[in-house]
Write an enzyme that holds these catalytic residues in place. Structure first.
Site, mmCIF file in Angstrom:
data_model
loop_
_atom_site.group_PDB
_atom_site.id
_atom_site.type_symbol
_atom_site.label_atom_id
_atom_site.label_comp_id
_atom_site.label_asym_id
_atom_site.label_seq_id
_atom_site.Cartn_x
_atom_site.Cartn_y
_atom_site.Cartn_z
ATOM 1 N N GLU A 135 94.847 114.581 49.849
ATOM 2 C CA GLU A 135 94.229 115.731 49.182
ATOM 3 C C GLU A 135 94.439 116.984 50.029
ATOM 4 O O GLU A 135 94.672 118.083 49.513
ATOM 5 C CB GLU A 135 92.739 115.447 48.953
ATOM 6 N N THR A 188 95.769 124.653 43.291
ATOM 7 C CA THR A 188 94.398 124.601 43.834
ATOM 8 C C THR A 188 94.222 125.624 44.957
ATOM 9 O O THR A 188 93.180 126.280 45.043
ATOM 10 C CB THR A 188 94.101 123.177 44.343
HETATM 11 N N1 HSE Z 1 86.665 121.054 44.140
HETATM 12 C C1 HSE Z 1 88.040 121.451 44.106
HETATM 13 C C2 HSE Z 1 88.123 122.893 43.725
HETATM 14 C C3 HSE Z 1 88.730 120.598 43.081
HETATM 15 O O1 HSE Z 1 87.447 123.282 42.776
HETATM 16 O O2 HSE Z 1 88.841 123.654 44.371
HETATM 17 C C4 HSE Z 1 90.171 120.726 43.105
HETATM 18 O O3 HSE Z 1 90.781 119.714 43.867
#
Ligand code: HSE
Length: 314
Positions: A135, A188
């Site tokens: 991740e 992201t």
């Molecule tokens: N929690 C993360 C975000 C999820 O909103 O950036 C994306 O991997």
């Protein structure tokens, strides 16, 4: 010892944040996922084969240390030294950069398959730690809100830390997710860059109250509380401008009668919850139409209950 040539695992798509649990809450869905096959490689290294099943596959690195499935396996091999390497083939069912947990699914699918192939019998907690490395490759941050539900299934809350705690939250079985993906890519890293680094005490309390309401509603099957909880005042306003037509899509979903609607993970996909399949179908069609009309984006949608199982052999 090599008892089998390869292991294939299905790793489900996941919806992270769930409106009010930024970086800590997520759930798995049944409708779509990645399929990961891990096999032996005579050289003591990890080889990533080119992606199958997806457009823009060239944008994903096949250098193992830069790949979400590759880095966790490099770490597993370094810790367990089987004397062989591993080869990974990923068939993507989850669109790239969609906010549907694609990087988590590839990482989780790879570690679950490798655990079976290597016979290492690692616990889910240990697999979570390896998958988190993947991740971090994808988003620059080790959040587990996609990894945890992909691995454990269901609706999960993670307490972050060096040894994260994953808490499986009970939820009503008649809760359906409508997930709509517009045909655009949102990285992201870019979606995290627009977020404020600090928030006020007041907004923290308001969001915490909603998170508590949502979780209590899930635990007690109180749909009114779920509805009251599903409103994100912190993250959604900052990210909405990155998703063309977002507010019209949300309005269309709410107009169809869903309990709540927000961005799936970092976006651009949008999810909604309802306890009624008829409303789910109406909402899906209305959301797709709103993406076309207001965002000038083609979109596809799925309806799914929360998936009970995490990544498993099909
Ligand atoms: N929690 C993360 C975000 C999820 O909103 O950036 C994306 O991997």
């Amino acid at each position: 010892m090599k008892t089998q040539k390869s292991v294939t695992v299905f790793a489900p798509a996941t919806v992270a944040n769930v409106a009010v649990g930024f970086d800590i809450l997520g759930f798995a869905i049944d409708a779509v996922g990645d399929t990961v096959t891990v096999s032996w490689n005579d050289q003591a290294e990890v080889i990533i084969e080119p992606l199958d099943g997806i457009e823009n596959a060239g944008s994903i690195s096949t250098i193992a240390s830069k790949n979400t499935a590759g880095l966790p396996l490099i770490k597993m091999l370094a810790d367990h030294r089987p004397g062989f390497g591993l080869k990974v083939k990923i068939t993507k069912g989850i669109p790239l950069g969609s906010g549907m947990g694609g990087s988590a699914a590839s990482a989780v699918g790879a570690v679950v398959a490798a655990n079976i192939l290597l016979g290492t019998n690692l616990s889910r907690e240990q697999l979570l730690t390896y998958a988190l490395e993947g991740e971090a490759v994808a988003s620059g941050s080790k959040h587990s809100d996609n990894i945890a539900p992909c691995l454990y299934g269901g609706l999960t809350l993670t307490r972050p830390g060096d040894e994260p705690d994953v808490i499986s939250i009970p939820y009503p079985s008649e809760l359906y997710c409508v997930l709509v993906h517009p045909s655009m890519v949102l990285n992201t890293k870019d979606a995290r860059a627009v977020l404020k680094k600090e928030i006020t005490l007041k907004s923290h309390s308001e969001q915490a109250a909603r998170l508590a309401a949502f979780i209590t509603g899930c635990c007690t099957s109180d749909f009114k509380l779920i509805q009251k909880g599903l409103e994100d005042i912190l993250i959604e306003p900052a990210r909405a401008p990155l998703i063309p037509g977002f507010y019209e899509v949300k309005k269309a979903a709410m107009g169809a009668g869903v309990l709540g609607c927000s961005i799936s993970g970092a976006g651009p996909s949008v999810f909604a919850f309802t306890q009624n399949l008829e409303i789910a179908n109406r909402a899906k069609e209305a959301m797709i139409l709103a993406f076309q009309r207001s965002g000038s984006l083609a979109a596809q949608g799925w309806i799914s209950p929360i998936r009970k199982k995490g990544a498993t052999q099909p």
